[in-house]
Structure formats: C-alpha cells, structure tokens
Design an enzyme around this catalytic site. Sequence first.
Site, mmCIF file in Angstrom:
data_model
loop_
_atom_site.group_PDB
_atom_site.id
_atom_site.type_symbol
_atom_site.label_atom_id
_atom_site.label_comp_id
_atom_site.label_asym_id
_atom_site.label_seq_id
_atom_site.Cartn_x
_atom_site.Cartn_y
_atom_site.Cartn_z
ATOM 1 N N PHE A 161 0.857 -1.186 0.000
ATOM 2 C CA PHE A 161 0.000 0.000 0.000
ATOM 3 C C PHE A 161 0.891 1.232 0.000
ATOM 4 C CE2 PHE A 161 -2.387 3.517 1.728
ATOM 5 C CZ PHE A 161 -3.530 3.465 0.952
ATOM 6 N N ASP A 246 9.364 2.868 1.717
ATOM 7 C CA ASP A 246 8.167 3.581 2.148
ATOM 8 C C ASP A 246 8.017 3.341 3.644
ATOM 9 O OD1 ASP A 246 5.656 4.440 2.858
ATOM 10 O OD2 ASP A 246 4.637 3.597 1.107
ATOM 11 N N LYS A 275 2.840 9.627 8.159
ATOM 12 C CA LYS A 275 1.875 9.434 9.240
ATOM 13 C C LYS A 275 2.263 10.034 10.601
ATOM 14 C CE LYS A 275 -1.072 5.857 7.459
ATOM 15 N NZ LYS A 275 -0.662 5.147 6.246
#
Length: 427
Positions: A161, A246, A275
Amino acid sequence: MTEVSHGAQPLELGNANATAVTGTGTSEQWLARYSNSLMGVFGNPQRVLVRGAGALVWDADGKEYLDLLGGIAVNALGHAHPFVTSVIASQLSTLGHVSNFFTSPTQIALAEKLLELSQAPAGSKVFFANSGTEANEAAFKLARVHGGKERPTILALEGAFHGRTMGALAMTAKQAYREPFEPMPAGVRHLPFNDIEALREALDDSVAALVIEPIQGEAGVRPLSAEYLKAARELTREHGALLILDEVQTGIGRTGDWFAGIAAGIIPDAMTLAKGLGGGFPIGAIITFGEGPSTKLSAGQHGTTFGGNPVATAAALATLHVLESANVLANVRTVSDIFAQGLGKLDGVTEVRAFGLLIGVELAEPVAAGVLAAALEAGFIINAPRPTTIRLAPPLNLTAEQAQSFIAAFPELLATALAAHSSEGNS
Ligand SMILES: *Cc1c(COP(=O)(O)O)cnc(C)c1O
C-alpha cells in the site's frame, strides 16, 4: 438572499472553539448530516468524535474510548498533546504560510533534524509534502528521472500500500483500489512478497527502482525478512536501480526505532515519511540519501503549495522533540512487549506480530470485524485490515496500564465476536 440549509447552525463568532462554528448534535444527528453531505468513499464512519486527550477520545454522545489505532499510526503522542498544540498555535499566530518562493526556520530545522535522525550521509536532502501518497509521488518521479526512457520499470510488492493518488496507486497492489482507475501510470510490476529469487529474476537493467515497505501495514503488519532487505539493497545497487523505502507507517519511532529499514542496517536511496511525523498535523517527506539521488530532481521538476509550511514543520519539530526528550522510543519497546506477551497467550489468538507499537494480532477465526465492533461497544478503537487480523497502532506514549486494560478486555471481545459469528450461521 439565499438561506444556508444543510442543517447548519447560526455562527457565533468570537467564541474560539469548534462548537462555535459547527453547532452541537448527537451522533445520530451528525451521521444523518454526514451521509447527506460527504462523499461515500469511506463507508459509514464508526463514530463521531468531538474531543481527545492523550490516548483517550470522546464521541458526540459523551462516550469515552481508548484509542489503540491513533488515527492509523498518526497520533504519535496521542491527542491534543500540550507541547505540540502550543507550538502549533504559537507558530500559526506568528507565521502560518509563506509558499515555497520563501523558506522558514522551522522548515530548515526540520530537514536538518530528519537528516540527523536517519543518519543520512553527506549530500542527502529532504523534500516536504503534505501526506504519505504525495511523498510517494515524489518517489515515483525520482524513479522516473533516474530511469529515463531506458529504465521504465518500477518494482513493488504484492500486498503493498503506497497511497491513493495515481502514481502511488500504480505502486499499490490491491486490485479493487486500482481497477476502476485504469489505465495506471505505466511501468510498475508487482513481485511476490519476501521472495528473494523473484527479486533476483526481476532486477535487470530496465529497472529504475524498487519500492518497498519494511513492514506492510495495510496488509496486516507483515514484515520483510532481514535477508530480503539486505538482498534488496545489494541487488538494486548491483543493477543501478534505486532502493526506495516507504516508511510512511513504520517511520518516526513506530517500531521502537526511528526508522525500521535504517535500524535493519539498510541505507536506502530514498525514504518516504508521513503518518507519525507531524504528531497528528498533516505533513509528508521524502529523504534522498547521498549526492546521487539528491540531485536528480532539479529546479522546477517538482513542487507543492502547502508542503513544508511553517506550521506543519513546527508540528513535526515539536513531535520529534517530545519523542526524543521524553525517551518515548523506550516506552514503545516496553509496551510492545506487554501487548505481545499478553495477547499472545490468549485462546483464539494464533500469532502476535509486534514491531514496537505496530501490532498485528492473528485470530484463529475470521472474526476481526466482530472483534472491532465489540471493542467499540466496550470503549476501544482498533482496526481490522483483514478478516483474521486485528491491527493496533496506538499513540507511542501509551501507558502499560492502558495496554493491560485492552488485554484484559480482549477475551470477552473475542467471545462476543465468535458468538455473533456462529449465530449468523457460520462456523
Ligand atoms: C498510509 C500510507 C500511505 C499513504 O499515506 P496518505 O497520507 O494516506 O496518503 C503510503 N504508504 C504507506 C506505507 C502507508 O501506510
């Protein structure tokens, strides 16, 4: 004069809190208004939240929850952290936005801090965006300029993702997210997860970059092995391809280290973050490691209006300051062990994959959604990324007692979910 309807309350300006501009309502009233006014892409929201403090949040009906999801690994210091909120407020009342025709001390200081924490070598650089997907768009463009026409291939992994904008979506594996929006940007290939042989076969001189999450969060907290990470570094280097990590979900202390890949001894060519970085305030970043990758994108080749603004970068600096000065990463490791041991010995739990406070709890039965529903009723916010998997990504300053309260409640949550499951005629 046109009347504003949609149920909006008259504004009482001059009263500096949210209810002055929103009005008040019960959860039921708000949810009716939600479905009349917001696009349905998120389905039905689980609750209407009005207030938070630390790891606790309250809904519009006054019910309290222990937030073990932390806004999906975002609220690194919980909700309304006093230092972070005061830095944000004071930066906003000093200088809030300037555009990237200008810079600001907070932007520069944050770039320096990220280079220090990631132990980036001389010549390394930072670009700021506003989200994870945007950080990955920058990574995609970096891979393109690195590869040029000769190297059109970008490798990613099954289960990956990377975000919802088109470049990041092209690197995301899930068919249901991609298919309605095809054709995808060209060149991306997905390889089997954690399969070194498949990687060895795929890596030839047509590959611009390999993009991987050290631990796949959305896929249910699935780690790449240390051997795979090492092979990824060696093989990409051998073939002149970039290795891009990532760490949007795993970075900024989430796993008990600042960055999962760096802690595993990997020096990537680039790493994306978002995040946890702003402690709840939107910000994303890409760090390029060393001269080579850092000089690929030249003036005019990439940009953003909001990215790296004084408030977002101040929020991130404040978050990093608290994580460091309060030794929060040590707490992450302690509380991680408590979850791993406490949940790991419960009946009906087959495996606990705990990487700091990014935790996947594997259930014997496909009742994760039922456990989530029971948890909400009991006052716990959790996540169910797969039918048999619970994910926890709580604030990094969660206390041992808060962790224990969930562990103590878990058997009953599971029993409720199993009972509901069998009464639905499943077994
Ligand atoms: C959440 C996430 C993204 C996307 O971040 P957004 O801020 O939602 O765009 C990208 N990569 C990983 C690994 C993520 O967990």
